[in-house]
Design an enzyme around this catalytic site. Sequence first.
Site, PDB file in Angstrom:
ATOM      1  N   ASP A  41       4.278  -2.917  11.650  1.00  0.00           N
ATOM      2  CA  ASP A  41       2.825  -2.890  11.667  1.00  0.00           C
ATOM      3  C   ASP A  41       2.230  -2.743  13.195  1.00  0.00           C
ATOM      4  OD1 ASP A  41       3.145  -5.523  11.751  1.00  0.00           O
ATOM      5  OD2 ASP A  41       1.687  -5.920  10.223  1.00  0.00           O
TER       6      ASP A  41
ATOM      7  N   SER B 131       6.571  -4.996   7.621  1.00  0.00           N
ATOM      8  CA  SER B 131       6.048  -5.896   8.665  1.00  0.00           C
ATOM      9  C   SER B 131       6.876  -7.420   8.858  1.00  0.00           C
ATOM     10  CB  SER B 131       4.624  -6.107   8.779  1.00  0.00           C
ATOM     11  OG  SER B 131       4.065  -4.862   8.917  1.00  0.00           O
TER      12      SER B 131
ATOM     13  N   ARG C 247       0.913  -1.167  -0.053  1.00  0.00           N
ATOM     14  CA  ARG C 247      -0.032   0.081   0.084  1.00  0.00           C
ATOM     15  C   ARG C 247       0.882   1.222  -0.087  1.00  0.00           C
ATOM     16  NH1 ARG C 247      -4.155   1.163   4.262  1.00  0.00           N
ATOM     17  NH2 ARG C 247      -2.427   0.700   5.809  1.00  0.00           N
TER      18      ARG C 247
HETATM   19  C1  BGC Z   1       6.200 -10.545  11.409  1.00  0.00           C
HETATM   20  C2  BGC Z   1       5.852  -9.235  12.335  1.00  0.00           C
HETATM   21  C3  BGC Z   1       4.804  -8.847  12.007  1.00  0.00           C
HETATM   22  C4  BGC Z   1       3.612  -9.679  11.980  1.00  0.00           C
HETATM   23  C5  BGC Z   1       2.287  -9.131  11.730  1.00  0.00           C
HETATM   24  C6  BGC Z   1       4.865 -11.384  11.540  1.00  0.00           C
HETATM   25  O1  BGC Z   1       5.328 -12.484  10.588  1.00  0.00           O
HETATM   26  O2  BGC Z   1       7.354 -11.336  11.731  1.00  0.00           O
HETATM   27  O3  BGC Z   1       7.048  -8.302  11.966  1.00  0.00           O
HETATM   28  O4  BGC Z   1       4.497  -7.687  12.874  1.00  0.00           O
HETATM   29  O5  BGC Z   1       3.799 -10.764  11.071  1.00  0.00           O
HETATM   30  O6  BGC Z   1       2.108  -8.532  10.373  1.00  0.00           O
END
Ligand code: BGC
Length: 500
Positions: free
Chosen positions: A218, A165, A98
Site C-alpha cells: 500500500d 499490505s 476492496r
Molecule cells: C505491513 C506493511 C504495510 C503497513 C501499512 C504493516 O503492518 O507490514 O506491509 O504497508 O502495515 O498498511
Amino acid sequence: MSPVPKPHESVEPLVASLPTPADLPDYARKTLEAIAPGFKLTDDRLREITHSFLHDFELGLSKYGEPMAMIPTYVTGVPNGKETGTFLALDLGGTNLRVCEVKLLGNHKFELRQQKYKVSDTLKTGEAVALFNYMADSVDAFLTERASIDPNQQNEDLLLGFTFSFPVEQTALARGELLTWTKGFSAKNAVGHDVGQLLQDAFDRRHMHVKCVAIVNDTVGTLMTRAYTGGDCLLGSIFGTGTNGAYVEDISRIPKLAGHPAVANGGKMVINCEWGAFNNTAGLRTVLPSTPFDNKLDRESINVRKQAFEKFISGMYQGEILRNILLTLVDHQPPILFKGESSATLNKHYGLDTAVMSDVENAQTLADVRTAVSAGLGLPLESVSDLDAWIVRWAAEMVATRAAKLSGAAVAAILVQTRHARLQGYGDPAEPIKTPGVMHVGVDGSMVEFYPHFEERLRSALRALVGEEAEKATKIGMAKDGSGVGAALCALQAMKQLTA
Ligand code: BGC
C-alpha cells in the site's frame, strides 16, 4: 457545560492541553508524574532513533533477512500523470477487502468504481486457501455486479494489480513470498508462499479470465498515486491500522541486488522499507522508549517482538496502550480513575478502539471530554467525573503525541536517506544535500486522516530532526484511493514489461 478547571502549577510536565484540575489529589498527581516521563521523547532521543533508523536502512539494503526488510519492489520509476488504461485492483491490508476498477485518464486524473467486502476474523486466522478463495469470489462478484468491463467480452485476460499490505519479499513485480503476517492476520500456510501465485491459483480454480500481474504494497501504491496525481513524490507512507513507507532509491545503493539481471542497467527502484519492524531486535539495541504498558501489549500480541515500531504508533495498537494505562489507574489503591469501576470495553483485550482516543482529543471542553469518555468506554456519564475525563484526555494525548513524533522520525529518516535533508546534530553527510525545493510526501491511513493534531505533532519532531527549512519544504498530502490507483499503475508497468 462544566467549567474548565483552573491550571495547577505543580503538574506542568504533564502534557494535556486542557488545564490541569486544581483538585487532582496528591497521590494521583504523583502516579501520573511517574508515568509521563516514559512517554516523553526529547529531541536528542528522537535524533538517536532517526540515526538508528538510518543504520537499519543500510543493513536492510545490504542483506536479505534483516528485520527492516528494505524490500526491492521491481517498480523502477514513478508515474508522471500521463499514463492511461483500465485495470482491476484488489486491496487487502486492514479491516476491509476492496475490489476496484481503475480507469487512468492520462491527465493526472482517474475514475474509480469500487466495492468493499468484509474480512471476518475466521478468514484472517483460518486457512490461507479460504482467504484467497474469498478474494477471488469477491473479484468475481464485483465483475458481475459493479464493473463496467465485461470479462466475457474481452479476448484477453483482465489485468489485476494486487495491493497486499504485508511484508512480501518480491522476486519480480508479480512474484513474492510472504515473510510474516502483521495487523492481526495469521492465516495458515501463507508465510513462505508466493502470494501472487496463491491468488492466481484461486482465480484459475474458478476459471476466471483475470491475471494478477503485480503485487503492490500500500505504501508503494500511495507513492505511485501521489506521483500520478501531483507530478512528484519522494515518500509514500501509511499511518493507519499499520505503518510503513516506500521511497525511490538509487539501484547503486542496494548492494543486495548486485548481479540481479533486473537491475543490469542501473537506475532507480522503489523500496518498501517495512519500517513497522524497526527496532525488532530490541534488547540488543533498544532505542524505542518502551514503557510497561508497551511491554504488556507486546507480550499479549500474536506477534511478540515483531513490528516493534508499529506497536508504538499505528492505529491498531494505540487504543490498547491507552487501555493498559487506564486499567492501571482504575486498579490503583486508592483508585485514580472512575472510583475503581471498570467496564466491559476496558476489560476486553483490544476493546478500546483508537477512534475513541480521537473523539476524546477532539472534544473542546471538559464536558465534551466526559461525554466522549463515557460513550467510548461504555461507562454511565455519572461514573465519569471531570477529573476522570481530564486524566483520560491526558493519557490519550500522551500516547498519541509519542506516536506522531515517532512517525516524524520515520519521515525524517527518509529525507536524510535520500539526501534531501541533514540529520541535525550528526555532522555533515558525506554527500551534499540536494537543494530541497518542495518535497512531496504522499500519505494515507486513518491516523493521518482523522486523528487530531497528528500532522502538527509529526512536524514538530521533523523540525527538531531536519531543521525548519527542510520541515517547511516538506508537503504532506493525502493520496486518497492510493491502494487502488497504485495497483493499477503497477499493473500498467507490468504490462509494459510483458510486451517489451
Ligand atoms: C505491513 C506493511 C504495510 C503497513 C501499512 C504493516 O503492518 O507490514 O506491509 O504497508 O502495515 O498498511
